[in-house]
Scaffold this active site. Structure first.
Site, short mmCIF file in Angstrom:
data_model
loop_
_atom_site.label_atom_id
_atom_site.label_comp_id
_atom_site.label_asym_id
_atom_site.label_seq_id
_atom_site.Cartn_x
_atom_site.Cartn_y
_atom_site.Cartn_z
N GLU A 252 2.58 9.09 -7.04
CA GLU A 252 3.08 7.78 -6.24
C GLU A 252 3.57 7.54 -4.96
OE1 GLU A 252 8.17 8.89 -7.48
OE2 GLU A 252 6.99 9.44 -9.55
N GLU B 37 5.43 12.00 -15.15
CA GLU B 37 6.71 12.85 -15.11
C GLU B 37 7.95 11.09 -15.80
OE1 GLU B 37 8.73 12.36 -11.38
OE2 GLU B 37 6.60 13.50 -9.96
#
Ligand code: BGC
Length: 611
Positions: free
Chosen positions: A308, A513
């Protein structure tokens, strides 16, 4: 929302003054509501009047009035938020008799009538109130609508009887007799491809603890968590879930090891040199990757360079709400993150791939976004900006080459308009664009939720928010989680997977995720999480089987409750509960763990009716 009893009473009083004034005599006992009689009676006495200003019915009249309705007809337009107020005594008035102050419901859209917001949820509550108050009468909504002041589009609205779009919409509601569950919300039976990869994730800093063991140096998160007021409840990662010492136990529940090179815990020593703002980090990251590939590459076959980068850049170096807490430097941090990823990928590709044969890529996260009003072009444009400034910021350079045109154009224009000599968005040279483009073996994707977008004009504000010009909100009907930013919106998962397919050349996608938090009281019967996984994974199945997304794997976040960054331990994402009041930090499976495990065992959702 915090509710104080006196405010609840004030809201009921306001309803009694409006609806009850007429409904109470007819539907209850032939007389005015007690709250009205009490208020007007007291006020009248305080005003020195000999008797109440509210006339009274005789017993005969009451008997005559009571029960004179076959059904309850209600006209409804808006909802207000009221609070208790001691109103003035003069002049005597119906309004002051109520002792309430009124505010608009600020989250709902305005209409052409000032003070009359379109508050959809209010109608539901009102209907429930009528049901409770008047003993479940048959209700007919005899008026409900909204005033708009948008000029008719003259080209298309030439005839006086031309239907507006709302007419078509209303026609469909009547035809369908409501809102049948759309096909895309129905469960799809079916299974993922046989080679599908299932996993569960956690991250070093969030679970390991042992922050100073064996002379371990500090990371930016150690520093951040030890700085007052940065993390909720003064939580830190010193012990976390103690996975450093419980490694054998934790690995027991995990099958194959996948490794992320960077999940936000940059050594503090590098931050002292500027961290991701300093271009030298690109070479250092490459050197670090070299060490890991050479040491572990024979066993690790799935690498994620960065987890991320959006969060690292925007929260760590933009808003400053995550470590290292720097403000306004997100574009340069992002630039170096992208270059560092590309160098690590090239290193693996050139030096290790042939002998180690693993996969390597980056994990990019993004929300899905819907325009707040589907029929408003500004909201649609705001949604496009939201996506390009979120997923596009990182995915476009790596999968398509260079930053998205939309980002480049907007930031350059706004920078020059503010008198700057060049765009605040750094540029990649043509060689760099080429070097970065294509540095992926798959699309690593983290996803949690969906937002609604609308335009905001922040004037000359020279930062990411000003550039993006998009505000976000949520639909009130979306089920909440333990994190204010995370609402349960499974449909968005399918849509963004399809977006990735269409926008980035149908890459193989690994969801690295996906999950949901809870806060407050601990329960092992975590129905929200079970519901979340069932519905999100089912949408992933639809993306695979119906939309042709090349989805190769799915990862639940997270294995166990852990250090949720700036929220500390207050938001719990785990499939396993970690009892923090027991010093041995035992891991106890929640109900969702067994549901997730059955989805994995079945490789999806086999049709129960098929033998
Ligand atoms: C991060 C995790 C985090 C999770 C929930 C992801 O963005 O990679 O570290 O715990 O979201 O907020």
């Amino acid at each position: 929302m915090l509710m104080f009893p006196c405010e609840v009473v004030a809201a009921d009083r306001a309803l009694q003054f409006q609806r009850g004034w007429f409904a109470h005599p007819i539907f209850k006992n032939g007389d005015y509501p007690d709250a009205m009689k009490w208020q007007v009676g007291n006020k009248s006495e305080l005003q020195g009047l000999p008797e109440t200003r509210l006339p009274s019915f005789t017993e005969e009249e009451k008997n005559l009035i009571k029960g004179t309705a076959d059904m309850f007809c209600i006209n409804h337009y808006t909802t207000k938020i009221v609070s208790h107020l001691t109103a003035r005594l003069t002049p005597p008035s119906y309004k002051y008799d109520m002792d309430v102050s009124e505010e608009e419901e600020a989250d709902s859209p305005t209409t052409a009538i000032s003070n009359q917001r379109a508050v959809a949820w209010g109608l539901r509550r009102l209907l429930n109130w009528i049901k409770e108050e008047y003993g479940d009468p048959e209700i007919y909504v005899t008026e409900n609508g909204v005033a708009t002041d948008i000029k008719p589009q003259l080209m298309t609205l030439t005839e006086s009887s031309t239907p507006k779009r709302s007419a078509h919409y209303y026609y469909h509601v009547m035809k369908d007799n409501g809102f049948p569950l759309p096909d895309d919300e129905k469960i799809l039976y079916g299974q993922f491809p046989k080679t599908f990869n299932w996993s569960t994730a956690s991250a070093a800093f969030q679970i390991e603890g042992s922050w100073r063991a064996h002379g371990k140096g500090l990371s930016i998160w150690d520093k951040f968590a030890h700085t007052p007021s940065r993390v909720d409840n003064s939580d830190n990662g010193d012990i976390a879930c103690d996975s450093y010492n419980k490694i054998d136990m934790d690995v027991e529940v995990l099958k194959k090891l996948k490794v992320t090179l960077y999940h936000w815990d940059l050594p503090l020593a590098l931050q002292k040199l500027g961290g991701w703002e300093n271009e030298t980090i690109v070479q250092r990251f490459r050197d670090y990757a070299d060490v890991l590939f050479s040491r572990f590459g024979s066993r690790v076959k799935f690498w994620i360079t960065l987890n991320e980068p959006y969060i690292v850049a925007n929260l760590g170096y933009g808003y400053g709400t995550f470590a290292p807490g720097i403000v306004g430097k997100q574009y340069i941090a992002a630039h170096n993150l992208i270059k560092a990823h590309a160098e690590a990928w090239h290193l693996y590709n050139d030096k290790y791939r042939a002998t180690q044969g693993g996969l390597i890529s980056i994990t990019i996260n993004s929300d899905w976004v819907e325009p707040r009003n589907l029929y408003k072009q500004e909201d649609v444009d705001a949604a496009e900006r939201y996506l390009q400034f979120f997923i596009g910021w990182f995915a476009h350079p790596i999968f398509n080459g260079d930053y998205p045109e939309l980002m480049k154009t907007i930031i350059r224009k706004r920078s020059l308009a503010a008198g700057l000599p060049e765009s605040r968005l750094p540029e990649f040279t043509p060689d760099k664009i080429k070097r970065i483009n294509g540095t992926h073996d798959y699309f690593g994707f983290n996803h949690y939720t969906t937002v609604l977008s609308y335009p905001v004009d922040l004037g000359k504000q020279q930062d990411y928010e000003g550039d993006r010009g998009t505000g976000t909100t949520h639909d009130r009907t979306w089920i909440e989680s333990g994190s204010s930013w995370l609402k349960i919106t499974p449909f968005g998962f399918r849509k963004i997977l399809k977006f990735i397919k269409d926008e980035y050349g149908n890459p193989p996608v690994y969801v690295t995720e996906n999950g949901i938090s809870e806060r407050g009281e601990v329960t092992l019967n975590d129905i929200h999480r079970t519901h979340y996984y069932e519905n999100y994974i089912n949408q992933a199945l639809k993306a695979t089987l119906l939309d042709g997304v090349d989805l190769r794997g799915y990862t639940a976040w997270s294995l166990m409750d852990n250090f949720e960054w700036a929220a500390g331990y207050s938001e719990r994402f785990g499939l396993f509960y970690v009892n923090r009041s027991n010093p041995t930090l035992p891991r106890i499976p929640k109900k969702s763990a067994s549901r997730y495990s059955s989805i994995i065992t079945c490789n999806g959702f086999p049709d129960p009716w098929t033998p």
